[in-house]
Every structure is written in structure tokens, then in C-alpha cells.
Write a protein that holds these residues in place. Structure first.
Motif, mmCIF file in Angstrom:
data_model
loop_
_atom_site.group_PDB
_atom_site.id
_atom_site.type_symbol
_atom_site.label_atom_id
_atom_site.label_comp_id
_atom_site.label_asym_id
_atom_site.label_seq_id
_atom_site.Cartn_x
_atom_site.Cartn_y
_atom_site.Cartn_z
ATOM 1 N N GLU A 113 32.974 39.266 31.161
ATOM 2 C CA GLU A 113 33.844 38.016 31.062
ATOM 3 C C GLU A 113 35.252 39.098 32.283
ATOM 4 O O GLU A 113 35.813 38.572 33.132
ATOM 5 C CB GLU A 113 34.900 38.081 30.205
ATOM 6 C CG GLU A 113 34.220 37.043 29.028
ATOM 7 C CD GLU A 113 34.634 37.014 27.638
ATOM 8 O OE1 GLU A 113 35.974 38.047 27.871
ATOM 9 O OE2 GLU A 113 34.205 36.428 26.973
ATOM 10 N N ARG A 126 36.260 37.986 36.548
ATOM 11 C CA ARG A 126 37.428 36.950 36.505
ATOM 12 C C ARG A 126 37.701 38.285 38.209
ATOM 13 O O ARG A 126 38.681 37.928 38.858
ATOM 14 C CB ARG A 126 38.425 37.945 35.702
ATOM 15 C CG ARG A 126 38.828 36.559 34.265
ATOM 16 C CD ARG A 126 39.745 36.807 33.446
ATOM 17 N NE ARG A 126 40.028 38.000 33.070
ATOM 18 C CZ ARG A 126 39.164 38.742 31.824
ATOM 19 N NH1 ARG A 126 38.319 37.696 30.883
ATOM 20 N NH2 ARG A 126 39.068 39.678 31.076
ATOM 21 N N LEU A 144 41.665 43.301 38.328
ATOM 22 C CA LEU A 144 41.039 43.577 37.409
ATOM 23 C C LEU A 144 39.804 43.782 37.195
ATOM 24 O O LEU A 144 38.686 44.417 36.429
ATOM 25 C CB LEU A 144 41.111 41.716 37.815
ATOM 26 C CG LEU A 144 41.421 40.052 37.130
ATOM 27 C CD1 LEU A 144 41.282 39.353 36.888
ATOM 28 C CD2 LEU A 144 41.907 40.665 35.040
#
Length: 480
Positions: free
Chosen positions: A104, A108, A183
Motif C-alpha cells: 500500500e 501511494r 511516502l
């Protein structure tokens, strides 16, 4: 009190001496024995016989104790296997969580990089358009096309040249770049965590396999020693190995009965009996939910008192006001509320959540019954093999209720009920510390009738067996 067999055998020399003397008297027709034949055992003979009796009894007791120790050692070895298996399960769950998080985070991060690149392209286009129109920002365009773009778009000269549109685009690019970098860093860390947890899972599996191997060796050694001790016991007690094996089974049953009695007492202290065995357990009700006790009526043979609009509070000493009652005063007894299970301070009774019904519990048991005989395997959740929490999780999933993967997390999740109130489908747990959920090593499905269905350990297939009341039993059951 009759002496044990070992005592009777140990005193054999004494009986032989006395019996020989008796036979001699009978044989000689009561004639006096020669002076050299002494029918009375000497002090040394008595002492030797007593020492032999004590030694034989001590030997038998020592062997009994050792056999009990062997049983305990085997149980400890199997408990270590269960603990290692649960550690492996937890490592697998941690790895799966880390992999999901890394995936995940990577998604992102990639999306943020796409947005940052779009912002950079917009800034470059604005700079080039301004340069063609004579805006005089050739230097800014050069910076935007190089690695020094952040420095370029943050200077006041550049902002003045680019204008409000470029200023907004530059701020967007800066924000997107920061987010993308953050991120990306998180994604990198998550990937590293996933790799570390994968290694931890591999190590935990090896540890579980080593524990199983050690347990098998301990059991083999204990079996050999046990057989040798049974032979020695048979010799010491003048019986057979079969008789001694049966005797040991009886002693083990006595120890199990005592352990069960102690476990039931401990559980009763920790988790009282629920008022309704078929209803979910609720902690001590609050005032808003407590039943209101109706006033206690006087016996039918007692003259009724004048009707009043409100209950009279009687506070000793009783002062009776007119109208005067000539009959003896009946003191209303204290109001007694229906019995409610008292939850001890710090009790877990009633905590956790339950979403399943009694019918779903029965369905879970039926599903697990269909898996009887399947092999145990570390980390297995079916369909051909299971570990303990894989079996309980699969059973309840088949009934439409999802529960956590490991036995420890299942215990933390489900509604805590007293063991006296178990219904089919409830979960029962065992651990090294009855007060610590993180010490749990095993879970089973209650099948009713004081029986459980479990995937216990390698080498033992899924089975229906009697409920184990022992020192490792957790004081609460769980209702998914």
C-alpha cells in the motif's frame, strides 16, 4: 492398615524364619529343639529385614515419582511445541501485515511521484512559455530542467518572474515532492520490515520444528525409561509389567483428578457462574439496567395494613403512628434482588465482542467435526491440514463469523464467558500464565458434553477429546 506388596515381599526373610521354626516343631512332634536351633530371629536379622523393607518401599516410591516426572516432562515438551507453533503463526501474521503495508505504501508513493512529475512538467512549460514571450526567465527554465529546481522555485526573484500562475504551480510541485519523498521513504522502510518479518517467520518455523524434534526425542527417551522402571517395579513388587502399567495409569488418573479439581476451583474464583448459560455474559449491570425489586408482600394470614400511596421506609426502632394496629407488627424483610454474577475486580468476564449465535456455534462444531482425522501442520488453515487457531478460525468462518488468526488474538477479540457457561462453538484456551493473553499457546473448539475438537500438535490429527482441566487452562472461554 495392610502393608503394600513391596512391604510384604521385603519381610519375607522374617516369615521364612518363623515358618521354618513352626514346621520343625510340628515335624518333631513337639519335641524340644536342639540348643543350636534358635526359633527367635536375632536383632541383626530383624534389622536386616526392616532395612530391606524400607529400601524396597523407598525404591518403589522413587520409581513412582520418576514416572510422574516423565509424564510432566513430556507435557512440558509438547507445551514448548505449541508455544513455538504460535510464535510462528504470529510471525507469519506480522509478515503478512508488513507485506500489505509495504504494498500500500508503494502504491501511494508511486501516485505521489506521478503527481509531483505532473507539477514539474507544468512548471517547465510555464517557464518556457514565459521565455518565448520575453519574460526573461531563461535562468529559471534552466533550473526547472535540472536538479536545482527546488532552489529555483523558492527564490523571490523566480517567483516575481513567473507570476501568480507559476507561483501556484511551484507550490503544488513542492508539496507533491515532499509527499512523494515521504511516502517513498515509508515504502522503503515497509519493504525492509517485510523482509525482516519474513526472516523472523522462517526462524520461528525452524524453532518450532526444532522444538518438535526435541519433544520427540524426549518422549522416546521417557518411553524407554518408563518401560525399564515398570520392569523394576514389577520385580520389586512381585507383580507383572502389565499390572504395574495399570497401577501407574491409576496413579495418573488420580493426579489428573486432583489437577482438575484445582483448576475448577481456580477458574471459579476468577470467573463466577453466569446467570444464564445460554446468554452472552454481561458485567454487573448499571443502575439503569438493574432489575427493580417489587415490595415484599406480607403473608396471606397477616391482616393487611391500610393502603398508602407511597412505600413506608421503616427505620429501627419502629415508631407506629395511628391508625393503631392491634395485631403484631410485621417488619418487612430487606429487599432481595435476583442473583447477579458478581464480576471480581480486574475480571475480563464480559469483555470482548460476540457476533455469532448459538446456531452458528453449532454450525462451527459441525464443520470442525467434518475435519476430524486431518493432520496438524504449522501455520495451516486448510483445507487438507490445520493448526489449532487455523481450525477454530476456519470453523467460525464457515459459520459466517470471521475471527483473528492466532489463538492469542482470538482470545483478545472474543467475548469472555465463564467456563461453566460454555455452549457448543465457544473457544477454550491454554497458556503459561492464566492472567496473560500473550502467554496463550493453544485454542480448541468446545463441542458440548465436556468435549473439545482440536488440532493439538504435529503427529496428532484433528480429534474430538475430553476437555482438559489443568493448570494451563485460561479462566475464561471465548464466544465469537
Amino acid at each position: 492398615m495392610a502393608l503394600p506388596t513391596s512391604h510384604r515381599r521385603a519381610t519375607t526373610p522374617l516369615r521364612i524364619v518363623v515358618a521354618s521354626a513352626t514346621v520343625s516343631v510340628l515335624f518333631l512332634g513337639g519335641a524340644a529343639l536342639p540348643a543350636s536351633a534358635d526359633p527367635v530371629p536375632s536383632a541383626d536379622e530383624l534389622s536386616a529385614a526392616q532395612q530391606q523393607t524400607v529400601a524396597a518401599a523407598s525404591s518403589v516410591a522413587a520409581m513412582d515419582v520418576r514416572l510422574a516426572q516423565l509424564t510432566t516432562a513430556q507435557d512440558a515438551a509438547f507445551n514448548a511445541v505449541s508455544a513455538a507453533g504460535e510464535a510462528y503463526n504470529q510471525a507469519v501474521v506480522d509478515h503478512q501485515t508488513a507485506v500489505t503495508t509495504a504494498s500500500e505504501a508503494t502504491v501511494r508513493s508511486d501516485a505521489a511521484n506521478v503527481r509531483a512529475e505532473a507539477s514539474r512538467v507544468l512548471l517547465v512549460a510555464l517557464a518556457r512559455d514565459s521565455s518565448r514571450s520575453g519574460g526573461g526567465i531563461d535562468q529559471l527554465a534552466m533550473y526547472l530542467s535540472s536538479t536545482g529546481v527546488e532552489d529555483a522555485v523558492t527564490t523571490s526573484d523566480a517567483m516575481a518572474l513567473v507570476g501568480s500562475k507559476a507561483d501556484g504551480a511551484a507550490q503544488q510541485y513542492q508539496a507533491d515532492s515532499v509527499v512523494a519523498d515521504t511516502l517513498q521513504s515509508f515504502a522503503d522502510d515497509s519493504v525492509a520490515d517485510a523482509e525482516a518479518t519474513e526472516q523472523a517467520a522462517d526462524d520461528a518455523l525452524l524453532a518450532a520444528q526444532d522444538a518438535q524434534s526435541e519433544a520427540e526425542q524426549a518422549v522416546a527417551a521417557a518411553t524407554t525409561e518408563r518401560q525399564s522402571l515398570l520392569v523394576q517395579l514389577a520385580e520389586a513388587r512381585s507383580t507383572s509389567v502389565e499390572v504395574e502399567a495399570d497401577r501407574q495409569a491409576g496413579l495418573e488418573a488420580e493426579r489428573s483428578a486432583l489437577a482438575e479439581e484445582a483448576a475448577r476451583a481456580r477458574v471459579a474464583r476468577a470467573a463466577p457462574v453466569d446467570p444464564d448459560p445460554q446468554a452472552p455474559v454481561v458485567p454487573v449491570p448499571s443502575e439503569s439496567t438493574s432489575p427493580v425489586a417489587a415490595p415484599v408482600q406480607a403473608p396471606a394470614t397477616t391482616p393487611s395494613s391500610p393502603t398508602t400511596t407511597a412505600p413506608v421506609v421503616v427505620t429501627p426502632p419502629v415508631v407506629v403512628t395511628p391508625p393503631v394496629v392491634t395485631a403484631p407488627v410485621v417488619v418487612t424483610p430487606p429487599v432481595v434482588t435476583p442473583p447477579v454474577a458478581t464480576v471480581p475486580s480486574g475480571s475480563l468476564l464480559g469483555t470482548g465482542t460476540s457476533r455469532g449465535s448459538a446456531a452458528q456455534g453449532q454450525a462451527a462444531v459441525a464443520w470442525a467435526t467434518g475435519r476430524l482425522g486431518l493432520p496438524y501442520q504449522y501455520g495451516a488453515t486448510g483445507p487438507g491440514s490445520y493448526d489449532c487457531s487455523g481450525l477454530t478460525g476456519g470453523a467460525w468462518s464457515s459459520a459466517g463469523v470471521g475471527i483473528n488468526r492466532t489463538s492469542r488474538d482470538q482470545y483478545k477479540q472474543v467475548l469472555k464467558v465463564s467456563l461453566s457457561s460454555l455452549r457448543p462453538g465457544d473457544l477454550v484456551f491454554w497458556g503459561d500464565d492464566p492472567t496473560d493473553a500473550n502467554s496463550i499457546t493453544h485454542v480448541a473448539l468446545y463441542a458440548g458434553g465436556n468435549q473439545i475438537i482440536e488440532a493439538s500438535r504435529p503427529g496428532v490429527p484433528v480429534r474430538l477429546t475430553a476437555m482438559r482441566w489443568d493448570s494451563r487452562l485460561m479462566p475464561y472461554g471465548g464466544r465469537p
